[in-house]
Enzyme design. Sequence first.
Site, PDB file in Angstrom:
ATOM      1  N   ARG A  52      -3.565  -9.742   5.742  1.00 14.82           N
ATOM      2  CA  ARG A  52      -4.105  -9.841   4.382  1.00 14.82           C
ATOM      3  C   ARG A  52      -3.025  -9.372   3.413  1.00 14.82           C
ATOM      4  NH1 ARG A  52      -6.665  -6.528   0.629  1.00 14.82           N
ATOM      5  NH2 ARG A  52      -8.324  -7.541  -0.601  1.00 14.82           N
ATOM      6  N   LYS A 106       0.808  -1.216   0.000  1.00 17.15           N
ATOM      7  CA  LYS A 106       0.000   0.000   0.000  1.00 17.15           C
ATOM      8  C   LYS A 106       0.844   1.271   0.000  1.00 17.15           C
ATOM      9  CE  LYS A 106      -4.403  -1.740   1.683  1.00 17.15           C
ATOM     10  NZ  LYS A 106      -5.419  -1.677   2.761  1.00 17.15           N
TER      11      LYS A 106
END
Length: 283
Positions: A258, A224
Amino acid sequence: MELARARDKYRFGKTEMDFKKETVIMGILNVTPDSFSDGGKYGRIDAALKRAEEMLRDGAKIIDVGGESTRPGHIPISLEEELERTVPVIKALTRELGCTVSIDTYKAGVAEEAILAGVQIINDIWGAKREPYIADVAAKHGVPIILMHNREQAEYEGNFMDEVIADLEESVGIAIAAGVAHDNIWLDPGIGFARNAIQNIWTMQGLDRISEMGYPVLLGTSRKSLIGNVLGLPVEERLEGTGATVCYGIEHGCHIMRVHDVKEIARMAKMMDVLTGKTDFEQ
Protein backbone atom coordinates in the site's frame (compact mmCIF):
# COMPACT_ATOMS: atom_id res chain seq x y z
CA MET A 1 -4.23 -21.30 15.73
CA GLU A 2 -4.38 -23.77 12.84
CA LEU A 3 -2.64 -22.48 9.73
CA ALA A 4 -5.03 -21.01 7.19
CA ARG A 5 -5.32 -22.24 3.65
CA ALA A 6 -6.19 -19.01 1.88
CA ARG A 7 -6.10 -19.00 -1.89
CA ASP A 8 -3.54 -17.14 -3.98
CA LYS A 9 -5.68 -16.05 -6.95
CA TYR A 10 -8.37 -13.37 -6.80
CA ARG A 11 -10.51 -11.71 -9.42
CA PHE A 12 -12.39 -8.44 -8.95
CA GLY A 13 -14.26 -7.52 -12.11
CA LYS A 14 -11.61 -7.16 -14.80
CA THR A 15 -8.74 -7.19 -12.29
CA GLU A 16 -6.89 -10.46 -11.73
CA MET A 17 -4.31 -11.03 -8.99
CA ASP A 18 -2.10 -14.02 -8.31
CA PHE A 19 -0.08 -13.48 -5.14
CA LYS A 20 2.22 -16.37 -6.00
CA LYS A 21 3.25 -14.72 -9.26
CA GLU A 22 3.22 -11.00 -8.51
CA THR A 23 3.35 -8.41 -5.78
CA VAL A 24 0.16 -6.39 -5.96
CA ILE A 25 0.35 -2.61 -5.66
CA MET A 26 -2.40 -0.76 -3.80
CA GLY A 27 -2.46 2.97 -4.51
CA ILE A 28 -3.45 5.31 -1.67
CA LEU A 29 -6.23 7.81 -2.43
CA ASN A 30 -6.97 9.92 0.63
CA VAL A 31 -10.04 12.12 0.22
CA THR A 32 -9.27 13.88 3.49
CA PRO A 33 -8.18 17.40 4.36
CA ASP A 34 -5.68 16.27 7.01
CA SER A 35 -3.84 13.06 6.08
CA PHE A 36 -0.17 13.17 7.08
CA SER A 37 1.21 13.03 3.54
CA ASP A 38 -1.38 14.12 0.99
CA GLY A 39 -4.26 15.65 2.90
CA GLY A 40 -6.41 18.10 0.95
CA LYS A 41 -5.16 17.10 -2.50
CA TYR A 42 -7.86 14.73 -3.74
CA GLY A 43 -11.11 15.78 -2.07
CA ARG A 44 -12.72 16.86 -5.35
CA ILE A 45 -14.03 14.09 -7.59
CA ASP A 46 -12.15 15.33 -10.66
CA ALA A 47 -8.85 15.43 -8.77
CA ALA A 48 -9.50 11.98 -7.26
CA LEU A 49 -10.28 10.48 -10.67
CA LYS A 50 -7.17 12.00 -12.21
CA ARG A 51 -4.97 10.68 -9.40
CA ALA A 52 -6.54 7.21 -9.52
CA GLU A 53 -6.13 7.03 -13.28
CA GLU A 54 -2.47 7.97 -12.90
CA MET A 55 -1.89 5.28 -10.24
CA LEU A 56 -3.60 2.61 -12.35
CA ARG A 57 -1.47 3.57 -15.34
CA ASP A 58 1.64 3.36 -13.16
CA GLY A 59 0.89 -0.15 -11.98
CA ALA A 60 -1.67 -0.10 -9.15
CA LYS A 61 -4.25 -2.89 -9.15
CA ILE A 62 -6.24 -1.62 -6.17
CA ILE A 63 -7.21 1.96 -5.28
CA ASP A 64 -7.60 2.38 -1.51
CA VAL A 65 -10.02 5.18 -0.68
CA GLY A 66 -9.80 6.72 2.78
CA GLY A 67 -12.13 9.36 4.17
CA GLU A 68 -10.76 9.77 7.70
CA SER A 69 -7.16 10.53 8.58
CA THR A 70 -5.58 8.08 11.00
CA ARG A 71 -2.35 10.00 11.51
CA PRO A 72 -1.21 10.49 15.13
CA GLY A 73 -3.39 13.10 16.83
CA HIS A 74 -6.13 12.95 14.18
CA ILE A 75 -9.64 14.12 14.99
CA PRO A 76 -12.26 11.38 14.42
CA ILE A 77 -15.17 12.25 12.14
CA SER A 78 -18.77 11.04 12.03
CA LEU A 79 -20.05 8.20 9.88
CA GLU A 80 -22.09 10.70 7.87
CA GLU A 81 -19.09 12.91 7.09
CA GLU A 82 -16.96 9.94 6.11
CA LEU A 83 -19.68 8.74 3.74
CA GLU A 84 -20.01 12.22 2.22
CA ARG A 85 -16.29 12.21 1.46
CA THR A 86 -15.95 8.66 0.15
CA VAL A 87 -19.12 7.41 -1.55
CA PRO A 88 -19.21 9.96 -4.43
CA VAL A 89 -15.55 9.20 -5.19
CA ILE A 90 -16.11 5.43 -5.05
CA LYS A 91 -19.05 5.68 -7.42
CA ALA A 92 -17.01 7.80 -9.83
CA LEU A 93 -14.05 5.41 -9.71
CA THR A 94 -16.14 2.33 -10.44
CA ARG A 95 -18.24 4.09 -13.09
CA GLU A 96 -15.50 5.97 -14.93
CA LEU A 97 -12.47 3.69 -14.45
CA GLY A 98 -13.97 0.30 -13.60
CA CYS A 99 -11.13 -0.30 -11.17
CA THR A 100 -10.88 -2.41 -8.03
CA VAL A 101 -11.53 -0.21 -4.99
CA SER A 102 -10.96 -0.85 -1.30
CA ILE A 103 -12.35 1.27 1.53
CA ASP A 104 -10.01 2.30 4.33
CA THR A 105 -12.39 2.40 7.29
CA TYR A 106 -13.08 0.80 10.66
CA LYS A 107 -16.76 1.80 10.64
CA ALA A 108 -19.18 -0.99 9.76
CA GLY A 109 -21.75 1.48 8.40
CA VAL A 110 -19.20 3.08 6.08
CA ALA A 111 -18.04 -0.33 4.88
CA GLU A 112 -21.61 -1.38 4.09
CA GLU A 113 -22.44 1.76 2.10
CA ALA A 114 -19.08 1.69 0.35
CA ILE A 115 -19.68 -1.88 -0.84
CA LEU A 116 -23.10 -0.89 -2.15
CA ALA A 117 -21.35 1.95 -4.03
CA GLY A 118 -18.89 -0.47 -5.66
CA VAL A 119 -16.10 -1.28 -3.17
CA GLN A 120 -14.74 -4.84 -3.30
CA ILE A 121 -12.34 -4.93 -0.33
CA ILE A 122 -12.56 -3.65 3.27
CA ASN A 123 -9.35 -2.31 4.82
CA ASP A 124 -9.83 -2.03 8.59
CA ILE A 125 -7.04 -0.45 10.65
CA TRP A 126 -8.61 -1.80 13.84
CA GLY A 127 -8.71 -5.45 12.76
CA ALA A 128 -12.48 -5.76 13.38
CA LYS A 129 -12.01 -4.81 17.05
CA ARG A 130 -13.29 -1.22 17.08
CA GLU A 131 -16.58 -2.19 15.39
CA PRO A 132 -16.73 -6.01 15.21
CA TYR A 133 -19.89 -5.86 13.05
CA ILE A 134 -17.63 -4.84 10.17
CA ALA A 135 -16.71 -8.53 9.94
CA ASP A 136 -20.40 -9.36 9.53
CA VAL A 137 -20.53 -6.86 6.65
CA ALA A 138 -17.58 -8.59 4.98
CA ALA A 139 -19.22 -11.98 5.45
CA LYS A 140 -22.61 -10.77 4.19
CA HIS A 141 -21.15 -9.41 0.96
CA GLY A 142 -18.44 -12.05 0.51
CA VAL A 143 -15.61 -9.52 0.21
CA PRO A 144 -12.04 -9.70 1.57
CA ILE A 145 -11.34 -7.83 4.79
CA ILE A 146 -7.84 -6.65 5.65
CA LEU A 147 -7.26 -6.99 9.39
CA MET A 148 -4.55 -4.66 10.63
CA HIS A 149 -2.70 -5.07 13.91
CA ASN A 150 -3.61 -2.25 16.29
CA ARG A 151 -4.45 -1.75 19.93
CA GLU A 152 -5.70 1.04 22.16
CA GLN A 153 -2.58 1.16 24.34
CA ALA A 154 0.90 0.57 22.99
CA GLU A 155 1.89 -1.47 26.01
CA TYR A 156 3.48 -4.89 25.60
CA GLU A 157 4.28 -7.01 28.63
CA GLY A 158 5.95 -10.04 27.07
CA ASN A 159 7.61 -10.90 23.77
CA PHE A 160 6.61 -8.16 21.35
CA MET A 161 6.08 -10.31 18.24
CA ASP A 162 4.30 -13.01 20.24
CA GLU A 163 1.78 -10.38 21.31
CA VAL A 164 1.41 -9.01 17.78
CA ILE A 165 0.68 -12.51 16.46
CA ALA A 166 -1.80 -13.12 19.30
CA ASP A 167 -3.57 -9.83 18.52
CA LEU A 168 -3.82 -10.76 14.83
CA GLU A 169 -5.13 -14.21 15.74
CA GLU A 170 -7.82 -12.51 17.82
CA SER A 171 -8.85 -10.42 14.81
CA VAL A 172 -8.92 -13.53 12.61
CA GLY A 173 -11.11 -15.22 15.21
CA ILE A 174 -13.60 -12.34 15.13
CA ALA A 175 -13.78 -12.54 11.33
CA ILE A 176 -14.21 -16.30 11.24
CA ALA A 177 -16.89 -16.20 13.96
CA ALA A 178 -18.79 -13.68 11.83
CA GLY A 179 -18.71 -16.05 8.87
CA VAL A 180 -15.85 -14.57 6.84
CA ALA A 181 -14.23 -17.29 4.75
CA HIS A 182 -10.52 -17.97 5.25
CA ASP A 183 -10.13 -16.97 1.59
CA ASN A 184 -11.36 -13.49 2.39
CA ILE A 185 -9.03 -12.71 5.31
CA TRP A 186 -5.90 -10.66 4.62
CA LEU A 187 -3.52 -9.35 7.30
CA ASP A 188 -1.57 -6.12 7.86
CA PRO A 189 1.22 -5.94 10.48
CA GLY A 190 0.25 -2.34 11.32
CA ILE A 191 3.50 -0.45 10.78
CA GLY A 192 3.23 2.96 12.43
CA PHE A 193 0.33 2.04 14.75
CA ALA A 194 0.49 1.20 18.46
CA ARG A 195 4.28 0.83 18.48
CA ASN A 196 7.36 2.96 18.93
CA ALA A 197 10.29 3.38 16.55
CA ILE A 198 12.18 0.24 17.58
CA GLN A 199 8.95 -1.80 17.65
CA ASN A 200 8.29 -0.78 14.05
CA ILE A 201 11.68 -2.27 13.16
CA TRP A 202 10.94 -5.42 15.17
CA THR A 203 7.65 -5.76 13.27
CA MET A 204 9.47 -5.58 9.94
CA GLN A 205 11.97 -8.15 11.19
CA GLY A 206 9.05 -10.39 12.23
CA LEU A 207 7.21 -10.33 8.88
CA ASP A 208 8.05 -14.00 8.25
CA ARG A 209 6.01 -14.97 11.30
CA ILE A 210 2.99 -13.05 10.06
CA SER A 211 3.31 -14.55 6.59
CA GLU A 212 3.47 -18.01 8.15
CA MET A 213 -0.06 -17.50 9.51
CA GLY A 214 -1.20 -18.48 6.01
CA TYR A 215 -3.06 -15.37 4.86
CA PRO A 216 -2.11 -12.77 2.24
CA VAL A 217 -0.15 -9.96 3.92
CA LEU A 218 -0.45 -6.27 3.09
CA LEU A 219 2.47 -4.02 4.04
CA GLY A 220 1.84 -0.31 4.54
CA THR A 221 5.10 1.54 5.18
CA SER A 222 4.75 4.34 2.64
CA ARG A 223 6.40 7.57 3.86
CA LYS A 224 5.81 6.56 7.49
CA SER A 225 7.66 7.53 10.66
CA LEU A 226 9.61 4.25 10.56
CA ILE A 227 11.49 5.70 7.60
CA GLY A 228 11.64 9.23 8.97
CA ASN A 229 13.10 8.00 12.25
CA VAL A 230 15.80 5.89 10.62
CA LEU A 231 16.81 8.31 7.87
CA GLY A 232 15.99 11.61 9.58
CA LEU A 233 13.98 12.78 6.58
CA PRO A 234 10.66 14.64 6.17
CA VAL A 235 7.61 13.00 4.60
CA GLU A 236 8.31 14.25 1.09
CA GLU A 237 11.80 12.68 1.06
CA ARG A 238 10.99 9.12 2.09
CA LEU A 239 10.68 7.40 -1.30
CA GLU A 240 13.98 5.51 -1.09
CA GLY A 241 13.28 4.38 2.46
CA THR A 242 9.81 3.23 1.42
CA GLY A 243 11.39 1.29 -1.44
CA ALA A 244 13.79 -0.45 0.91
CA THR A 245 10.94 -1.57 3.18
CA VAL A 246 8.93 -2.77 0.19
CA CYS A 247 11.83 -4.85 -1.17
CA TYR A 248 12.44 -6.29 2.30
CA GLY A 249 8.72 -7.05 2.66
CA ILE A 250 8.58 -8.91 -0.64
CA GLU A 251 11.53 -11.05 0.42
CA HIS A 252 9.79 -11.84 3.69
CA GLY A 253 6.40 -12.99 2.45
CA CYS A 254 4.30 -9.87 1.88
CA HIS A 255 1.89 -9.87 -1.07
CA ILE A 256 0.36 -6.38 -1.31
CA MET A 257 2.10 -3.02 -0.99
CA ARG A 258 0.00 0.00 0.00
CA VAL A 259 1.88 3.05 -1.29
CA HIS A 260 1.69 6.68 -2.39
CA ASP A 261 4.48 6.56 -5.00
CA VAL A 262 3.02 3.91 -7.28
CA LYS A 263 5.25 4.23 -10.34
CA GLU A 264 8.54 3.91 -8.49
CA ILE A 265 7.39 1.20 -6.08
CA ALA A 266 5.74 -0.85 -8.86
CA ARG A 267 9.06 -0.90 -10.70
CA MET A 268 10.93 -2.02 -7.58
CA ALA A 269 8.34 -4.72 -6.90
CA LYS A 270 8.54 -6.03 -10.45
CA MET A 271 12.32 -6.24 -10.19
CA MET A 272 12.10 -8.02 -6.86
CA ASP A 273 9.49 -10.45 -8.19
CA VAL A 274 11.92 -11.51 -10.93
CA LEU A 275 14.92 -11.72 -8.59
CA THR A 276 13.04 -13.80 -6.03
CA GLY A 277 11.67 -16.15 -8.71
CA LYS A 278 8.05 -15.16 -8.21
CA THR A 279 7.77 -13.87 -11.79
CA ASP A 280 9.43 -15.56 -14.75
CA PHE A 281 11.63 -13.38 -16.91
CA GLU A 282 11.33 -13.94 -20.65
CA GLN A 283 14.07 -12.37 -22.75
